[in-house]
Design a protein around this motif. Structure first.
Motif, PDB file in Angstrom:
ATOM      1  N   SER A 134      -8.140 -13.878  15.345  1.00  0.00           N
ATOM      2  CA  SER A 134      -8.162 -12.420  15.462  1.00  0.00           C
ATOM      3  C   SER A 134      -8.119 -11.811  14.063  1.00  0.00           C
ATOM      4  O   SER A 134      -7.742 -12.477  13.084  1.00  0.00           O
ATOM      5  N   ILE A 135      -8.500 -10.545  13.983  1.00  0.00           N
ATOM      6  CA  ILE A 135      -8.461  -9.807  12.715  1.00  0.00           C
ATOM      7  C   ILE A 135      -7.229  -8.911  12.714  1.00  0.00           C
ATOM      8  O   ILE A 135      -6.970  -8.186  13.675  1.00  0.00           O
ATOM      9  N   LYS A 136      -6.487  -8.982  11.630  1.00  0.00           N
ATOM     10  CA  LYS A 136      -5.309  -8.114  11.479  1.00  0.00           C
ATOM     11  C   LYS A 136      -5.520  -7.202  10.275  1.00  0.00           C
ATOM     12  O   LYS A 136      -5.760  -7.670   9.163  1.00  0.00           O
ATOM     13  N   ALA A 137      -5.447  -5.915  10.528  1.00  0.00           N
ATOM     14  CA  ALA A 137      -5.565  -4.937   9.445  1.00  0.00           C
ATOM     15  C   ALA A 137      -4.182  -4.654   8.867  1.00  0.00           C
ATOM     16  O   ALA A 137      -3.199  -4.553   9.594  1.00  0.00           O
ATOM     17  N   ARG A 138      -4.114  -4.556   7.567  1.00  0.00           N
ATOM     18  CA  ARG A 138      -2.858  -4.177   6.911  1.00  0.00           C
ATOM     19  C   ARG A 138      -3.199  -3.416   5.643  1.00  0.00           C
ATOM     20  O   ARG A 138      -4.368  -3.286   5.276  1.00  0.00           O
ATOM     21  N   MET A 139      -2.164  -2.935   4.998  1.00  0.00           N
ATOM     22  CA  MET A 139      -2.367  -2.149   3.791  1.00  0.00           C
ATOM     23  C   MET A 139      -1.919  -2.947   2.569  1.00  0.00           C
ATOM     24  O   MET A 139      -0.855  -3.556   2.578  1.00  0.00           O
ATOM     25  N   ALA A 140      -2.740  -2.949   1.535  1.00  0.00           N
ATOM     26  CA  ALA A 140      -2.380  -3.568   0.269  1.00  0.00           C
ATOM     27  C   ALA A 140      -2.169  -2.475  -0.772  1.00  0.00           C
ATOM     28  O   ALA A 140      -2.706  -1.370  -0.652  1.00  0.00           O
ATOM     29  N   ARG A 141      -1.398  -2.794  -1.800  1.00  0.00           N
ATOM     30  CA  ARG A 141      -1.113  -1.813  -2.844  1.00  0.00           C
ATOM     31  C   ARG A 141      -2.263  -1.719  -3.837  1.00  0.00           C
ATOM     32  O   ARG A 141      -2.905  -2.719  -4.175  1.00  0.00           O
ATOM     33  N   SER A 142      -2.512  -0.520  -4.307  1.00  0.00           N
ATOM     34  CA  SER A 142      -3.427  -0.313  -5.426  1.00  0.00           C
ATOM     35  C   SER A 142      -2.798   0.728  -6.344  1.00  0.00           C
ATOM     36  O   SER A 142      -2.029   1.585  -5.901  1.00  0.00           O
ATOM     37  N   TYR A 143      -3.122   0.646  -7.623  1.00  0.00           N
ATOM     38  CA  TYR A 143      -2.449   1.446  -8.639  1.00  0.00           C
ATOM     39  C   TYR A 143      -3.433   2.418  -9.288  1.00  0.00           C
ATOM     40  O   TYR A 143      -4.552   2.045  -9.646  1.00  0.00           O
ATOM     41  N   GLN A 144      -3.003   3.660  -9.421  1.00  0.00           N
ATOM     42  CA  GLN A 144      -3.846   4.709  -9.958  1.00  0.00           C
ATOM     43  C   GLN A 144      -4.016   4.607 -11.469  1.00  0.00           C
ATOM     44  O   GLN A 144      -4.916   5.192 -12.032  1.00  0.00           O
ATOM     45  N   ASP A 145      -3.118   3.868 -12.104  1.00  0.00           N
ATOM     46  CA  ASP A 145      -3.141   3.761 -13.553  1.00  0.00           C
ATOM     47  C   ASP A 145      -2.771   2.339 -13.934  1.00  0.00           C
ATOM     48  O   ASP A 145      -2.409   1.530 -13.077  1.00  0.00           O
ATOM     49  N   THR A 146      -2.829   2.041 -15.224  1.00  0.00           N
ATOM     50  CA  THR A 146      -2.482   0.697 -15.696  1.00  0.00           C
ATOM     51  C   THR A 146      -1.092   0.653 -16.313  1.00  0.00           C
ATOM     52  O   THR A 146      -0.736  -0.315 -16.977  1.00  0.00           O
ATOM     53  N   ILE A 147      -0.299   1.680 -16.087  1.00  0.00           N
ATOM     54  CA  ILE A 147       1.018   1.786 -16.726  1.00  0.00           C
ATOM     55  C   ILE A 147       2.126   1.304 -15.800  1.00  0.00           C
ATOM     56  O   ILE A 147       1.928   1.090 -14.610  1.00  0.00           O
ATOM     57  N   MET A 148       3.298   1.088 -16.395  1.00  0.00           N
ATOM     58  CA  MET A 148       4.553   0.860 -15.653  1.00  0.00           C
ATOM     59  C   MET A 148       4.564  -0.405 -14.808  1.00  0.00           C
ATOM     60  O   MET A 148       5.208  -0.466 -13.766  1.00  0.00           O
ATOM     61  N   ALA A 149       3.885  -1.442 -15.241  1.00  0.00           N
ATOM     62  CA  ALA A 149       3.793  -2.651 -14.421  1.00  0.00           C
ATOM     63  C   ALA A 149       5.168  -3.231 -14.122  1.00  0.00           C
ATOM     64  O   ALA A 149       5.451  -3.618 -12.981  1.00  0.00           O
ATOM     65  N   HIS A 150       6.047  -3.317 -15.116  1.00  0.00           N
ATOM     66  CA  HIS A 150       7.346  -3.959 -14.913  1.00  0.00           C
ATOM     67  C   HIS A 150       8.254  -3.138 -14.002  1.00  0.00           C
ATOM     68  O   HIS A 150       8.984  -3.700 -13.181  1.00  0.00           O
ATOM     69  N   ALA A 151       8.229  -1.833 -14.160  1.00  0.00           N
ATOM     70  CA  ALA A 151       9.101  -0.990 -13.339  1.00  0.00           C
ATOM     71  C   ALA A 151       8.614  -0.911 -11.899  1.00  0.00           C
ATOM     72  O   ALA A 151       9.401  -1.006 -10.961  1.00  0.00           O
ATOM     73  N   LEU A 152       7.319  -0.736 -11.708  1.00  0.00           N
ATOM     74  CA  LEU A 152       6.785  -0.619 -10.350  1.00  0.00           C
ATOM     75  C   LEU A 152       6.933  -1.928  -9.585  1.00  0.00           C
ATOM     76  O   LEU A 152       7.223  -1.938  -8.392  1.00  0.00           O
ATOM     77  N   GLY A 153       6.719  -3.060 -10.275  1.00  0.00           N
ATOM     78  CA  GLY A 153       6.762  -4.344  -9.589  1.00  0.00           C
ATOM     79  C   GLY A 153       5.496  -4.571  -8.781  1.00  0.00           C
ATOM     80  O   GLY A 153       4.504  -3.864  -8.930  1.00  0.00           O
ATOM     81  N   TYR A 154       5.544  -5.558  -7.901  1.00  0.00           N
ATOM     82  CA  TYR A 154       4.365  -5.845  -7.091  1.00  0.00           C
ATOM     83  C   TYR A 154       4.776  -6.329  -5.706  1.00  0.00           C
ATOM     84  O   TYR A 154       5.928  -6.687  -5.460  1.00  0.00           O
ATOM     85  N   VAL A 155       3.803  -6.298  -4.808  1.00  0.00           N
ATOM     86  CA  VAL A 155       4.007  -6.690  -3.416  1.00  0.00           C
ATOM     87  C   VAL A 155       3.237  -7.986  -3.169  1.00  0.00           C
ATOM     88  O   VAL A 155       2.117  -8.165  -3.645  1.00  0.00           O
ATOM     89  N   GLY A 156       3.850  -8.910  -2.421  1.00  0.00           N
ATOM     90  CA  GLY A 156       3.199 -10.178  -2.114  1.00  0.00           C
ATOM     91  C   GLY A 156       3.442 -10.580  -0.676  1.00  0.00           C
ATOM     92  O   GLY A 156       4.280  -9.984   0.024  1.00  0.00           O
ATOM     93  N   PRO A 157       2.725 -11.594  -0.195  1.00  0.00           N
ATOM     94  CA  PRO A 157       2.885 -12.028   1.199  1.00  0.00           C
ATOM     95  C   PRO A 157       4.228 -12.705   1.430  1.00  0.00           C
ATOM     96  O   PRO A 157       4.739 -13.417   0.551  1.00  0.00           O
ATOM     97  N   VAL A 158       4.801 -12.477   2.593  1.00  0.00           N
ATOM     98  CA  VAL A 158       6.040 -13.152   2.959  1.00  0.00           C
ATOM     99  C   VAL A 158       5.735 -14.637   3.140  1.00  0.00           C
ATOM    100  O   VAL A 158       4.683 -15.012   3.672  1.00  0.00           O
ATOM    101  N   THR A 159       6.598 -15.495   2.661  1.00  0.00           N
ATOM    102  CA  THR A 159       6.386 -16.937   2.704  1.00  0.00           C
ATOM    103  C   THR A 159       7.253 -17.574   3.783  1.00  0.00           C
ATOM    104  O   THR A 159       8.220 -16.963   4.255  1.00  0.00           O
ATOM    105  N   PRO A 160       6.926 -18.812   4.188  1.00  0.00           N
ATOM    106  CA  PRO A 160       7.798 -19.516   5.153  1.00  0.00           C
ATOM    107  C   PRO A 160       9.247 -19.603   4.680  1.00  0.00           C
ATOM    108  O   PRO A 160      10.171 -19.539   5.490  1.00  0.00           O
ATOM    109  N   ALA A 161       9.434 -19.747   3.360  1.00  0.00           N
ATOM    110  CA  ALA A 161      10.802 -19.796   2.829  1.00  0.00           C
ATOM    111  C   ALA A 161      11.534 -18.484   3.084  1.00  0.00           C
ATOM    112  O   ALA A 161      12.740 -18.481   3.390  1.00  0.00           O
ATOM    113  N   HIS A 162      10.827 -17.354   2.960  1.00  0.00           N
ATOM    114  CA  HIS A 162      11.435 -16.054   3.263  1.00  0.00           C
ATOM    115  C   HIS A 162      11.849 -15.996   4.730  1.00  0.00           C
ATOM    116  O   HIS A 162      12.951 -15.543   5.071  1.00  0.00           O
TER     117      HIS A 162
END
Length: 613
Positions: A141-169
């Motif tokens: 099946s197809i599952k739709a979801r939302m991924a993050r996109s950034y309007q600028d190239t600034i603040m990488a460390h403060a904003l952080g990032y989103v990733g897929p949940v893992t089996p360990a999680h």
């Protein structure tokens, strides 16, 4: 006989009652209650999990920093995969057979009856190819979801990032609300505010035929639940100030932290070198992450939060404040610039008061200030005397938010180090050290270590004359204000007048003749700056440069702390960089003649600047 006849009727009544109960229950199950039919008809129902819309992130002006873009994952339920035409399936997706087998094995390992992602982040051609033929591949099946996109190239460390949940999680109770294929915040604000940003997922039940074609909602949507979008975050970050700070730190290693001392709101937060936050989103995230992780410049390392260095001469302000509170010195106390105690940076007139000492950054002066604070007239050669005074000194220093987590709204904050008597007992052995062993603490050297964020907070305390709010990025969550812990004022046990006594000397550092930070002056545009330079000894290469200050000096609206690795004297590189940020924030622009510095500061200190100094 009558007794037996009575028992017969009782038994008959019991059987009749049981029959009525069973009949009633069956009628309820088969006619009234559809939940059992829902379970029995799962092979003809499709359970669609609605991923909530993740909260957006805005800057202080309400401009979008982080948004959501739709992406699609190909999901698989292993138990429902029957006779799979492997060759056709792989041809449609341009997927190697080995990858398909490995993906199916991983899905079975996770669960044979639950859906898990087989091919995440489908490209548009992949989505079109498989969607038209999905009915031929049961279990997919197809599952739709939302991924993050950034309007600028600034603040990488403060904003952080989103990733897929893992089996360990998923094995941890903390992530019980998540399912395979979900995303979660891995670092930065995305991680700290995960609960507020994630929202609440919904579920829809749809009737489908044997070919997988939808026939409508089950029982009119009676069992459906609506998803609830995550809350938006409104940050205190000034986008233009942040962009300028990152531009000025290009080609450098170090950190910049700017904040509003009256609120604790962070205005700019730079870790250099940095990276484009869009690198850690979308297909191929794992490979790009490993590239950044292997980079010898360590662009993933959050320096303002995690790198600890000796603060250098900026720390002299802390020592002076606690000595004034203890009453061992006064603002008019003078000491000789005695090079026999410790070398000074240059020859100068005797520092007859604290203002001159701060302006000249006289090392022997602050050596004697700390000796007066720690020893209180006791012998500098005895460990027990030094230990007694050092323990009291450390307790006062820790009040500035040092050797502890300030509690900023980012994960991974380091505590830093303010050494204690026990620390030196372990280093040198009990009774094998004295004040001469630890005197370097008087000038911010030696074993002491603080972060760029802590340095900015020290200057906020001085700017406020003795109090601070915990530094934070988020001004409001949805329509509410910041978290409660960021609305609590922390007041130091030092009288405001003692902080007030430091400010004239800090202004002389910048605007006084012969001050160590004349290149940070904004007097030509009518702004008074108070600050302190630092040159931190580095035994592995060139010295590090620091500057921390605030403006306007009489009513501070911005604090800036700059730390640049291997940049030498703080007055030549860190100080002018800080002044550009102060001017930009307070005036909205930089004076044309000073704007030219932007092209010099990213590299080594320009000779022109050295001549001016």
């Amino acid at each position: 006989m009558q007794y037996l006849e009575g028992r017969k009727f009782v038994v008959m009544a019991i059987f009749l009652a049981v029959a009525v109960v069973f009949a009633t229950r069956l009628f309820y199950i088969q006619v009234l209650d559809g939940s059992y039919k829902l379970a029995a008809d799962r092979n003809t129902l499709q359970r669609i999990v609605q991923t909530p819309y993740r909260g957006l992130i805005y800057d202080r002006a309400g401009k979008l920093l982080v948004q959501n873009t739709p992406v699609y994952d190909l999901m698989v339920v292993p138990r429902e995969v029957k006779t799979l035409d492997t060759a056709r399936f792989c041809q449609l997706l341009q997927l190697p057979v080995e990858d398909l087998r490995a993906g199916l094995l991983a899905a079975k390992t996770y669960s044979r009856v639950k859906a898990s992602p087989l091919v995440p982040n489908l490209s548009t051609p992949e989505l079109a190819a498989i969607q038209d033929n999905l009915m031929d591949f049961p279990g997919f099946s197809i599952k739709a979801r939302m991924a993050r996109s950034y309007q600028d190239t600034i603040m990488a460390h403060a904003l952080g990032y989103v990733g897929p949940v893992t089996p360990a999680h998923l094995e941890k109770p903390k992530y019980a609300k998540y399912i395979a294929g979900d995303n979660l915040g891995i670092s930065g604000l995305e991680s700290f505010y995960e609960q507020q940003l994630m929202g609440q997922r919904g579920v829809q039940y749809r009737m489908v035929n044997v070919r997988g074609i939808e026939k409508g909602a089950f029982r009119g949507g009676e069992f459906d639940t609506l998803s609830r979008a995550g809350q938006d975050l409104h940050l205190s970050i000034d986008r233009e100030l942040q962009r300028l700070a990152e531009q000025l730190m290009a080609g450098k290693r170090g950190s910049v932290v700017a904040l509003d001392p009256k609120t604790g709101e962070i205005l700019a937060f730079v870790s250099a070198p940095s990276y484009n936050p869009n690198k850690l989103t979308g297909k191929g995230l794992g490979n790009r992450y490993m590239e950044l992780l292997r980079n010898p410049e360590r662009p993933l390392f959050d320096r303002p939060l995690m790198a600890t260095y000796p603060p250098g001469s900026v720390f002299k302000l802390v020592n002076e404040a606690i000595a004034l509170q203890a009453g061992v010195v006064t603002p008019t106390t003078g000491f000789q610039c005695n090079w026999k105690l410790v070398r000074c940076t240059h020859r100068h007139e005797p520092p007859n008061n604290v203002n001159i000492a701060i302006k000249q950054s006289c090392n022997p002066y602050f050596y004697q200030v700390m000796r007066a604070m720690v020893m209180r007239g006791r012998s500098t050669r005895k460990t027990e005397d030094a230990a007694l005074g050092l323990a009291d000194w450390r307790q006062q220093v820790v009040n500035f938010g040092l050797a502890q987590h300030l509690g900023v709204d980012l994960p991974g904050e380091r505590m830093g180090l303010i050494p204690s008597p026990n620390f030196y007992n372990k280093q040198y052995g009990k009774n094998h050290w004295n004040f001469r062993t630890v005197y370097s603490l008087s000038i911010g050297q030696g074993e002491i270590g603080i972060t760029g964020l802590q340095m900015a907070n020290i200057l906020a305390i001085i700017a406020n004359r003795g109090w601070y709010y915990t530094p934070h990025f988020v001004r409001s969550i949805g329509k509410q204000g910041p978290l409660p812990q960021f609305q609590v004022q922390h007041r130091l046990p030092i009288e405001p007048r003692h902080f007030e006594a430091l400010v004239p000397g800090m202004q002389e550092v910048v605007d006084g003749r012969g001050g160590t930070a004349n290149l940070a002056s904004l007097a030509d545009v009518g702004i008074s700056v108070a600050g302190k330079t630092g040159t931190v000894q580095n035994y592995h290469g060139e010295d590090h440069a620091t500057f921390a200050g605030f403006a306007p000096a009489e009513d501070p609206k911005i604090v800036v702390a700059v730390f640049i690795e291997n940049a030498g004297f703080g007055g030549l590189s860190a100080a002018p960089l800080a002044s550009l940020l102060m001017e930009k924030y307070l005036r909205g622009k930089v004076a044309p003649w000073r704007k030219r510095w932007e092209n010099w500061l990213p590299g080594p200190a320009d000779r022109f600047l050295s001549r001016r100094h």
